[in-house]
Design a protein around this motif. Structure first.
Motif, PDB file in Angstrom:
ATOM      1  N   LEU A 175      10.930 -12.151 -10.153  1.00 47.80           N
ATOM      2  CA  LEU A 175      11.402 -11.313 -11.263  1.00 47.80           C
ATOM      3  C   LEU A 175      10.450 -10.141 -11.490  1.00 47.80           C
ATOM      4  N   SER A 176       9.939  -9.603 -10.408  1.00 46.53           N
ATOM      5  CA  SER A 176       9.027  -8.459 -10.473  1.00 46.53           C
ATOM      6  C   SER A 176       9.095  -7.701  -9.162  1.00 46.53           C
ATOM      7  N   ILE A 177       8.766  -6.419  -9.217  1.00 45.04           N
ATOM      8  CA  ILE A 177       8.746  -5.602  -8.001  1.00 45.04           C
ATOM      9  C   ILE A 177       7.655  -6.099  -7.056  1.00 45.04           C
ATOM     10  N   LEU A 178       6.491  -6.451  -7.601  1.00 44.10           N
ATOM     11  CA  LEU A 178       5.422  -6.968  -6.749  1.00 44.10           C
ATOM     12  C   LEU A 178       5.839  -8.256  -6.069  1.00 44.10           C
ATOM     13  N   GLY A 179       6.500  -9.148  -6.811  1.00 41.35           N
ATOM     14  CA  GLY A 179       6.963 -10.398  -6.213  1.00 41.35           C
ATOM     15  C   GLY A 179       7.952 -10.142  -5.101  1.00 41.35           C
ATOM     16  N   MET A 180       8.880  -9.207  -5.319  1.00 43.91           N
ATOM     17  CA  MET A 180       9.839  -8.844  -4.277  1.00 43.91           C
ATOM     18  C   MET A 180       9.132  -8.215  -3.080  1.00 43.91           C
ATOM     19  N   ALA A 181       8.108  -7.421  -3.364  1.00 46.06           N
ATOM     20  CA  ALA A 181       7.368  -6.778  -2.277  1.00 46.06           C
ATOM     21  C   ALA A 181       6.683  -7.819  -1.397  1.00 46.06           C
ATOM     22  N   TYR A 182       6.076  -8.835  -2.003  1.00 47.61           N
ATOM     23  CA  TYR A 182       5.448  -9.889  -1.215  1.00 47.61           C
ATOM     24  C   TYR A 182       6.481 -10.651  -0.391  1.00 47.61           C
ATOM     25  N   GLU A 183       7.648 -10.907  -0.966  1.00 49.96           N
ATOM     26  CA  GLU A 183       8.686 -11.656  -0.251  1.00 49.96           C
ATOM     27  C   GLU A 183       9.243 -10.846   0.912  1.00 49.96           C
ATOM     28  N   ILE A 184       9.605  -9.593   0.657  1.00 49.65           N
ATOM     29  CA  ILE A 184      10.162  -8.749   1.714  1.00 49.65           C
ATOM     30  C   ILE A 184       9.078  -8.392   2.733  1.00 49.65           C
ATOM     31  N   GLY A 185       7.842  -8.212   2.251  1.00 51.17           N
ATOM     32  CA  GLY A 185       6.732  -7.957   3.166  1.00 51.17           C
ATOM     33  C   GLY A 185       6.524  -9.110   4.127  1.00 51.17           C
ATOM     34  N   ALA A 186       6.718 -10.351   3.645  1.00 48.51           N
ATOM     35  CA  ALA A 186       6.589 -11.518   4.522  1.00 48.51           C
ATOM     36  C   ALA A 186       7.691 -11.537   5.565  1.00 48.51           C
ATOM     37  N   ILE A 187       8.905 -11.162   5.165  1.00 50.40           N
ATOM     38  CA  ILE A 187      10.033 -11.158   6.102  1.00 50.40           C
ATOM     39  C   ILE A 187       9.846 -10.104   7.186  1.00 50.40           C
ATOM     40  N   TYR A 188       9.382  -8.904   6.779  1.00 52.36           N
ATOM     41  CA  TYR A 188       9.245  -7.789   7.718  1.00 52.36           C
ATOM     42  C   TYR A 188       7.813  -7.592   8.226  1.00 52.36           C
ATOM     43  N   ASN A 189       6.931  -8.522   7.858  1.00 58.34           N
ATOM     44  CA  ASN A 189       5.539  -8.464   8.320  1.00 58.34           C
ATOM     45  C   ASN A 189       4.866  -7.155   7.907  1.00 58.34           C
ATOM     46  N   LYS A 190       4.986  -6.820   6.614  1.00 56.11           N
ATOM     47  CA  LYS A 190       4.391  -5.599   6.080  1.00 56.11           C
ATOM     48  C   LYS A 190       3.437  -5.949   4.934  1.00 56.11           C
ATOM     49  N   LYS A 191       2.387  -5.171   4.816  1.00 55.54           N
ATOM     50  CA  LYS A 191       1.372  -5.415   3.795  1.00 55.54           C
ATOM     51  C   LYS A 191       1.761  -4.753   2.474  1.00 55.54           C
ATOM     52  N   VAL A 192       1.521  -5.467   1.376  1.00 54.51           N
ATOM     53  CA  VAL A 192       1.832  -4.958   0.046  1.00 54.51           C
ATOM     54  C   VAL A 192       0.675  -4.091  -0.448  1.00 54.51           C
ATOM     55  N   LYS A 193       1.027  -2.929  -0.998  1.00 51.77           N
ATOM     56  CA  LYS A 193       0.007  -2.021  -1.521  1.00 51.77           C
ATOM     57  C   LYS A 193      -0.540  -2.538  -2.850  1.00 51.77           C
ATOM     58  N   ASP A 194      -1.796  -2.215  -3.122  1.00 55.02           N
ATOM     59  CA  ASP A 194      -2.408  -2.617  -4.394  1.00 55.02           C
ATOM     60  C   ASP A 194      -1.842  -1.794  -5.543  1.00 55.02           C
ATOM     61  N   ILE A 195      -1.756  -2.414  -6.692  1.00 55.23           N
ATOM     62  CA  ILE A 195      -1.299  -1.714  -7.894  1.00 55.23           C
ATOM     63  C   ILE A 195      -2.476  -0.976  -8.524  1.00 55.23           C
ATOM     64  N   ASP A 196      -2.215   0.208  -9.040  1.00 51.85           N
ATOM     65  CA  ASP A 196      -3.271   1.044  -9.624  1.00 51.85           C
ATOM     66  C   ASP A 196      -3.502   0.636 -11.079  1.00 51.85           C
ATOM     67  N   ILE A 197      -4.693   0.092 -11.356  1.00 47.38           N
ATOM     68  CA  ILE A 197      -5.031  -0.282 -12.743  1.00 47.38           C
ATOM     69  C   ILE A 197      -6.289   0.465 -13.216  1.00 47.38           C
ATOM     70  N   SER A 198      -6.581   1.569 -12.540  1.00 44.79           N
ATOM     71  CA  SER A 198      -7.795   2.327 -12.895  1.00 44.79           C
ATOM     72  C   SER A 198      -7.520   3.237 -14.100  1.00 44.79           C
ATOM     73  N   HIS A 199      -8.470   3.281 -15.012  1.00 43.30           N
ATOM     74  CA  HIS A 199      -8.371   4.178 -16.163  1.00 43.30           C
ATOM     75  C   HIS A 199      -9.745   4.298 -16.816  1.00 43.30           C
ATOM     76  N   LYS A 200      -9.914   5.299 -17.631  1.00 46.35           N
ATOM     77  CA  LYS A 200     -11.162   5.485 -18.358  1.00 46.35           C
ATOM     78  C   LYS A 200     -11.104   4.717 -19.673  1.00 46.35           C
ATOM     79  N   GLU A 201     -12.274   4.351 -20.199  1.00 45.43           N
ATOM     80  CA  GLU A 201     -12.345   3.704 -21.510  1.00 45.43           C
ATOM     81  C   GLU A 201     -13.436   4.374 -22.332  1.00 45.43           C
ATOM     82  N   ASN A 202     -13.237   4.462 -23.649  1.00 49.26           N
ATOM     83  CA  ASN A 202     -14.240   5.101 -24.503  1.00 49.26           C
ATOM     84  C   ASN A 202     -15.375   4.134 -24.827  1.00 49.26           C
ATOM     85  N   ASN A 203     -16.248   4.523 -25.690  1.00 51.99           N
ATOM     86  CA  ASN A 203     -17.433   3.720 -26.004  1.00 51.99           C
ATOM     87  C   ASN A 203     -17.205   2.686 -27.106  1.00 51.99           C
TER      88      ASN A 203
END
Length: 789
Positions: A175-203
């Motif tokens: 029930l997620s795009i990442l989950g589908m990516a892992y499933e389809i990646g396994a079928i087609y032998n393709k690597k899943v890209k990392d999700i971008d969680i980078s951001h700045k934080e204040n003090n």
């Protein structure tokens, strides 16, 4: 789960012109069925045009005659939209275009030539909920820089394909795009890209000014982060389009990011207006009849088993289902508290069933990975910073009791091949695990598989065997003949023998639903047990489990009767279900229903009590209970749905194991007879091995006897007296006539028996038979006050 192919391509390198139908079929071969695979906008021959002139139709007060430049030519088009005007860039369906509403062809509209259609978004097939108010009122207005002659679907970035998957309940990870990516990646032998969680934080640190409190065991993890100075505005096109393809209506950038991250990671989020809170979020159980206005503006009355989010004083959200109206994100919102949590799946399901089902509750019900909970909240901060100009406050206010470690399962290649029935080399087994994203360690024959926490459905080695079979391909399993001769198992041997015997007796087997209406669940039965009701029935006519199999057979009879099929002889062997206090149980039963004409070979006989009694006797004798059973009239043991004068309980060794008789005329006017036997109780009474004796070479002798006797004395009691008086010479006796009509005292009945006498070693003489008959008559006259007719 609606899968947007454009969304999927963000995390998986797929061919630009991938065959979506083939992808859907490949997923099906891996165990993930789909309902539909199609374009998001299923329309052809669309082109961007510019209205170069627009005049009122000479014969209409609302139609316009337009000239539209599509680059290669100028088309005359009659349009009825109120917002059409000169200089407007529009979507044009050319002659021959196929739209969801039909085919566009040239024509004349009130005498004016029209060579196509200027389209609204709705006419392209998008649901009404995705339309802006201006799109509902008229044709779609493209930006002034839209290139004339180009494909409008590509220009609007709606050139997407959608596959609507019908997932099994255990695959919540899909029930997620990442989950589908892992499933389809396994079928087609393709690597899943990392999700971008980078951001700045204040003090600042959120923990200095905000806290989370969890006062229920039904929440295992609760995270909160804060962003400041967010700007509420329209979402970028790619976010809106991915939401639309996934079936979710875009609202504004902040709300859309919440839904976008849920689709990406599978982890539902909730955003609160931080300025409406009191420095904390508390998770607790609702108070009975507590009130809450949810985001849809409806006042909800809560139950004590609902999980709520509180501001420390009152409920402000229904956990896992929907937020509260009081803290919703509005156009004036600046500061936001982001919530990411995992709640008890059973509690969420019960709440959502009684109040509201949502995209979020659907995911909570299936179970979530706590690692994704952290990922989702950081991803939301990344997108809010980028598309809402928000400032992310450092730190996470959290409560976490989860185990975030991956699972470790030992298995061998032999384990896998023995279950799958094939010979997969170890290197292919290891490759299947690699494609699934599972790490492995090999120690001799043992393979230790490290299963990521995201695959919450995998717990035991059999789950891993299934995964290898899916990825290796069940189509690659070659069929082969068994190496040993098959033999009948012993698990349901007796049940199969009973089934075969019933078929031999000329009855047809049925297989019916165990679900029945609660009011009918205990028809034809009389005991102290309660109906077994479903917590979440599919419909009101299937809201309980049957207590009697005869209920289902009676429904089948009614179905046939309404179609003029009046000769019915059916049976079923199946489970019945009971509840006694807090105890639940299942019982294996045999049920039979007969009415109309009963065919025995080429002969037929009208069904009556004695016909179905004969079926019961055949089964009981076949199972080895000959001489140990009786049919007892006892109205205290029969249901009000049964005819009191033509119903008996079946007793084996003085223990009631079933019921036989006619359905009460108040229930059914026709002569319908049922038989139901508790097989678990019956078969628990052991029988000795069958003994066979040679058929006598000598002829037997038949004698008939008719007597007048008190009507309250049963034929069974008379038969017992006859058998006792006759001794070993009597081989069999049968009732062949019963008369209570004219000429007979109203307190008496005339009953006739056919008696069969014989010996294994000789022919009986008339003197022997006459002596036995005299003994029988004397016994009946003396003990039962019978009169010889």
């Amino acid at each position: 789960m609606k899968l947007s192919i454009n969304f999927l391509k963000d995390y998986l390198d797929l061919d630009e012109n991938i065959d979506v139908k083939k992808l859907a079929e490949d997923m099906t071969n891996a165990g993930n069925e789909y309902d539909e695979a199609c374009k998001l906008i299923n329309a052809t021959k669309l082109i961007i045009g510019e209205v170069v002139s627009c005049e009122m139709h000479p014969d209409s007060d609302h139609l316009h005659c337009c000239k539209v430049n599509i680059g290669k030519e100028i088309l005359n088009i009659v349009c009825g939209a109120p917002n059409v005007r000169t200089g407007l860039k529009v979507i044009v369906a050319q002659n021959g275009a196929e739209l969801p509403g039909g085919k566009i062809t040239k024509g004349n509209i009130r005498g004016q030539e029209s060579n196509g259609m200027i389209c609204s978004i709705a006419e392209l097939g998008l649901e009404n909920k995705f339309l802006k108010e201006e799109d509902k009122a008229g044709i779609h207005e493209l930006p002034l820089d839209a290139p004339i002659g180009e494909d409008p679907i590509k220009y609007m970035k709606l050139d997407d394909y959608v596959i609507d998957f019908d997932l099994t309940a255990n695959r919540g990870d899909l029930l997620s795009i990442l989950g589908m990516a892992y499933e389809i990646g396994a079928i087609y032998n393709k690597k899943v890209k990392d999700i971008d969680i980078s951001h700045k934080e204040n003090n600042e640190d959120i923990n200095d000014s905000f806290k989370v409190i969890v006062n229920t065991e039904n929440c295992s993890i609760f995270l909160a982060k804060k962003v400041k100075n967010a700007v509420i505005k329209e979402s970028p096109e790619f976010i809106k389009n991915r939401l639309i393809a996934s079936g979710i209506r875009p609202i504004n950038n902040v709300v859309d990011i919440s839904n976008y991250v849920m689709l990406e990671t599978g982890q539902p989020l909730h955003f609160y207006d931080a300025d409406c809170l009191k420095g904390c979020l508390e998770v607790r159980m609702a108070k009975e009849n507590e009130k809450l206005y949810t985001l849809d503006g409806i006042e909800r009355t809560l139950k004590a088993e609902d999980i709520v989010i509180s501001d420390g004083e009152k409920a402000i959200g229904l956990a896992g289902v929907m937020g509260g109206l009081e803290t919703e994100i509005t156009d004036k919102t600046k500061n936001i508290i982001i919530e990411a949590a995992i709640f008890d799946s059973v509690k969420i399901r019960r709440t959502s069933n009684s109040i509201l089902r949502s995209e979020a509750s659907n995911r909570f019900e299936k179970g979530l990975d706590s690692n994704r909970t952290y990922m989702a909240i950081e991803r939301a901060c990344t997108l809010l910073e980028k598309y809402a100009d928000a400032e992310v406050v450092s730190g996470i206010a959290k409560y976490d009791t989860t185990n975030r470690d991956d699972k470790s399962i030992n298995i061998t290649t032999k384990n896998i091949n023995d279950i799958l029935g094939m010979q997969i080399p170890e290197k292919d087994v290891l490759d299947a695990f690699r494609r699934l994203g599972f790490k492995t360690k090999v120690n001799g024959e043992v393979i230790t598989v490290i299963v990521p926490k995201r695959r919450i459905d995998i717990e035991i080695k059999e789950d891993l065997i299934e995964e290898v079979g899916r990825i290796y391909g069940v189509n690659n399993i070659k069929g082969k003949l068994p190496s040993i001769l098959p033999k009948m198992g012993s698990y349901d041997k007796v049940t199969r023998q009973i089934r075969n015997k019933m078929v031999d007796l000329g009855l047809n087997e049925t297989l019916s639903y165990v679900l029945v209406p609660e009011d009918d669940s205990k028809m034809f039965t009389k005991d102290d047990t309660e109906p077994v009701k479903l917590l979440d029935p599919l419909s009101e006519d299937k809201n309980a489990l049957r207590h009697s199999l005869s209920v289902a057979l009676y429904k089948i009879y009614e179905y046939n009767k309404s179609r003029n099929n009046k000769d019915i002889s059916i049976f079923e062997i199946g489970k019945s279900f009971q509840k006694n206090g807090e105890e639940y149980s299942e019982t294996q039963k045999l049920a039979t229903l007969m009415t109309g004409e009963y065919y025995i070979g080429i002969k037929k006989k009208k069904v009556d009590f004695y016909v179905i009694k004969g079926v019961a006797e055949e089964i009981l004798d076949y199972l080895g209970y000959n001489g140990r059973y009786s049919f007892v009239k006892d109205n205290t043991k029969i249901s009000k749905d049964m005819h009191p004068g033509q119903t008996a309980v079946i007793s084996v060794n003085n223990d009631i194991v079933g019921i036989i008789g006619k359905i009460h005329p108040s229930v059914e006017k026709e002569d319908v007879y049922i038989l139901e036997i508790d097989l678990d109780k019956l078969l628990s009474k052991k029988v000795s091995k069958m003994k066979y004796k040679e058929i006598s070479k000598f002829p037997n002798i038949k004698k008939d006897i008719a007597i007048l006797i008190d009507k309250n004395i049963s034929a069974q009691d008379i038969g017992i007296k006859i058998k006792k008086s006759a001794g070993s010479l009597l081989e069999n006796y049968e009732v062949f006539d019963l008369y209570t009509g004219k000429g007979i005292d109203e307190n008496k009945k005339s009953i006739a028996f056919s008696l069969t006498f014989g010996k294994q070693d000789r022919t009986l003489t008339d003197e022997e038979i006459n002596a036995v008959m005299d003994k029988i008559i004397n016994s009946l006259e003396k003990d039962l006050k019978a009169e010889l007719r």
